[in-house]
Design an enzyme around this catalytic site. Structure first.
Site, PDB file in Angstrom:
ATOM      1  N   ASP A  73       0.066  12.222  12.392  1.00 17.73           N
ATOM      2  CA  ASP A  73       0.346  10.964  13.383  1.00 17.73           C
ATOM      3  C   ASP A  73       0.849   9.837  11.806  1.00 17.73           C
ATOM      4  O   ASP A  73       1.828   9.363  11.921  1.00 17.73           O
ATOM      5  CB  ASP A  73      -0.805  10.246  14.093  1.00 17.73           C
ATOM      6  CG  ASP A  73      -0.091   9.329  14.604  1.00 17.73           C
ATOM      7  OD1 ASP A  73       0.758   9.433  15.435  1.00 17.73           O
ATOM      8  OD2 ASP A  73      -0.579   7.906  14.148  1.00 17.73           O
ATOM      9  N   LYS A 133       5.015   8.654  11.828  1.00 20.13           N
ATOM     10  CA  LYS A 133       5.759   7.312  10.489  1.00 20.13           C
ATOM     11  C   LYS A 133       6.283   7.357   9.768  1.00 20.13           C
ATOM     12  O   LYS A 133       7.422   6.583  10.039  1.00 20.13           O
ATOM     13  CB  LYS A 133       3.989   6.585  11.595  1.00 20.13           C
ATOM     14  CG  LYS A 133       3.869   6.316  12.678  1.00 20.13           C
ATOM     15  CD  LYS A 133       2.289   5.746  13.081  1.00 20.13           C
ATOM     16  CE  LYS A 133       2.121   5.693  14.289  1.00 20.13           C
ATOM     17  NZ  LYS A 133       0.400   6.304  14.209  1.00 20.13           N
TER      18      LYS A 133
END
Ligand code: HSE
Length: 454
Positions: free
Chosen positions: A201, A205
């Site tokens: 994750d 980003k």
């Protein structure tokens, strides 16, 4: 003027937050946007629950394609997540001439190039403030506020779950597995927390921030990713004794090549646990909070801090995108802010460097037999590799060795902790392999990268 009409795909935690904040603050949002913004249609598989959330004035359907096909809808918000049906629906919405707002970092980090190209060809916007660090307006800051700068590096705590786990490990001296179980019981970590704890994750980003900061295409497949699952309480404790804290960082850096040192020019893009000096503001970001440090050549260091997840914090970012689109949708597409900050025909082809080329400093922990000359052999290997030592910490010999199984040497053992200065990762890999081969090094060597963030 008639309010801009919005269709929402998926009304879960963020969708319901978006609906509620838009309603609650509608007057102020209208004064800012220049016209009203209304969610008029929602698609969700659980129609009854969705209808209950939005009330009788909003149409709820189970088929997302009905929203995309609705000629009254100007903007589609995609809050389904993942790379599967979400990708198909986003591309279909673009093809139907709708602007898209999404919080889907995974989708854009992996398929962004295709999606942004489709949007540019169609003259529509794809906005994704909510995809990185939830409520923190980091995309806006990088793309617009810092547009004067040559960005040098970004380092961020961009996953709240792992930051919560690391904070608990440090506070309570507990190991990873114990804290993960507690975090799941408290609802801080997902039942399947793989993407969070393995760093995926955060890498999604970091990939998006890297593309915007340096004007390179999104290249998630080139990101180096290491999660927090192997971190032990002992390393957190030693780091503390040396004046550092361990955080899971998403890092992207512009690196000038140096022919004399044989280093290449390119972009570093990496997610891994990292020692950072305890006195840095970033080191003091605790719990599930997010923070991003951006270093620009003109502005210097800037820091952005806030909630990286949650219903209304993420809704705050989604609605900021809705307002941007409302203001700009009648503008000439060429005058809008480019998706990745740089004009599509002015992107850079600087390579994302393989991890072996990355230059950083290191924390090493070696479990060794506490014998004369062990330290000399270890430091000799580092010296031969041209790796400079910054600090060494050696604990007193403990009793474990005398109680060790017969397969292990029956001598006192100890932990030797070494901090190094910057060196190339490939050189460090070779040195670790040589140290590991020493008979006096008794367990796999722990290596954690270190960044001074000066
Ligand atoms: N799972 C993420 C986190 C939030 O823990 O920060 C959504 O990106």
């Amino acid at each position: 003027m008639k309010p801009i009409q919005v269709g929402l795909l998926g009304i879960g935690v963020v969708g319901s937050g978006t609906f509620n904040v838009l309603k609650r603050n509608q007057e102020e949002i209208k004064r800012r946007a220049g016209r009203g913004i209304e969610i008029v249609q929602v698609a969700d598989l659980n129609v009854a629950r969705a209808q209950e959330l939005v009330g009788p004035d909003v149409t709820v359907v189970s088929d997302a394609r009905a929203v995309i096909a609705n000629p009254d809808i100007d903007i589609v918000i995609e809050l389904i997540g993942g790379y599967g049906i979400a990708k198909t629906l986003v591309l279909e919405a673009i093809a139907a001439g709708k602007h898209v707002v999404t919080a889907n970092k995974a989708l854009l980090a992996v398929h962004g190039t295709e999606i942004f190209a489709a949007a540019s060809a169609k003259g529509v916007m794809v906005a994704f403030e909510a995809a990185v660090a939830g409520g923190i307006p980091i995309i806006k800051a990088l793309r617009e506020g810092l547009t004067a700068n040559s960005i040098q590096w970004i380092a961020g705590i961009i996953n709240g779950t792992t930051n919560f786990i690391l904070s608990e490990m440090r506070d309570k001296g507990l190991d990873f597995a114990v804290v993960l179980k507690q975090a799941q019981a408290l609802g801080y970590a997902e039942a399947d927390p793989t993407f969070d704890i393995e760093g995926v994750d955060a890498a999604h980003k970091a990939t998006l921030m890297s593309a915007i900061a340096f004007g390179i295409p999104v290249q998630f497949d080139k990101a180096y990713i290491e999660g927090i699952t192997k971190l032990g309480a002992a390393d957190i404790k030693y780091a503390e004794q040396l004046g550092y804290r361990i955080k899971l960082l998403g890092i992207t850096k512009r690196r000038q090549g140096d022919a004399t040192k044989g280093t290449m020019e390119g972009i570093e893009l990496r997610v891994h646990p990292c020692l950072i000096p305890a006195k840095r503001l970033l080191a003091n970001v605790e719990g599930a909070m997010n923070a991003v440090v951006v270093q620009g050549d003109a502005v210097g260091t800037t820091l952005y801090y806030g909630k990286g997840a949650g219903s209304e914090p993420t809704a705050s970012a989604v609605i900021a995108d809705l307002v941007d689109i409302t203001r700009l949708h009648t503008a000439d597409p060429k005058q809008r802010v480019p998706h990745l900050a740089f004009q599509p025909n002015a992107m850079s082809n600087l390579p994302v460097m393989p991890m072996g080329e990355v230059v950083t400093s290191y924390y090493l922990r070696l479990r060794v037999a506490d014998e004369t000359g062990v330290l000399a052999k270890v430091t000799g290997i580092l010296a031969d590799a041209g790796i400079s030592i910054d600090a060494v910490l050696q604990r007193e010999a403990d009793e474990i060795g005398t109680e060790a199984p017969a397969t292990q040497p029956q001598v006192p053992q100890t932990d030797v902790i070494i901090l190094t200065h910057d060196c190339q990762e490939a050189k460090m890999n070779e040195a670790i392999a040589q140290m590991q081969a020493l008979p006096t090094v008794l367990e796999p060597i722990t290596r954690i990268r270190k960044e001074e963030l000066a």
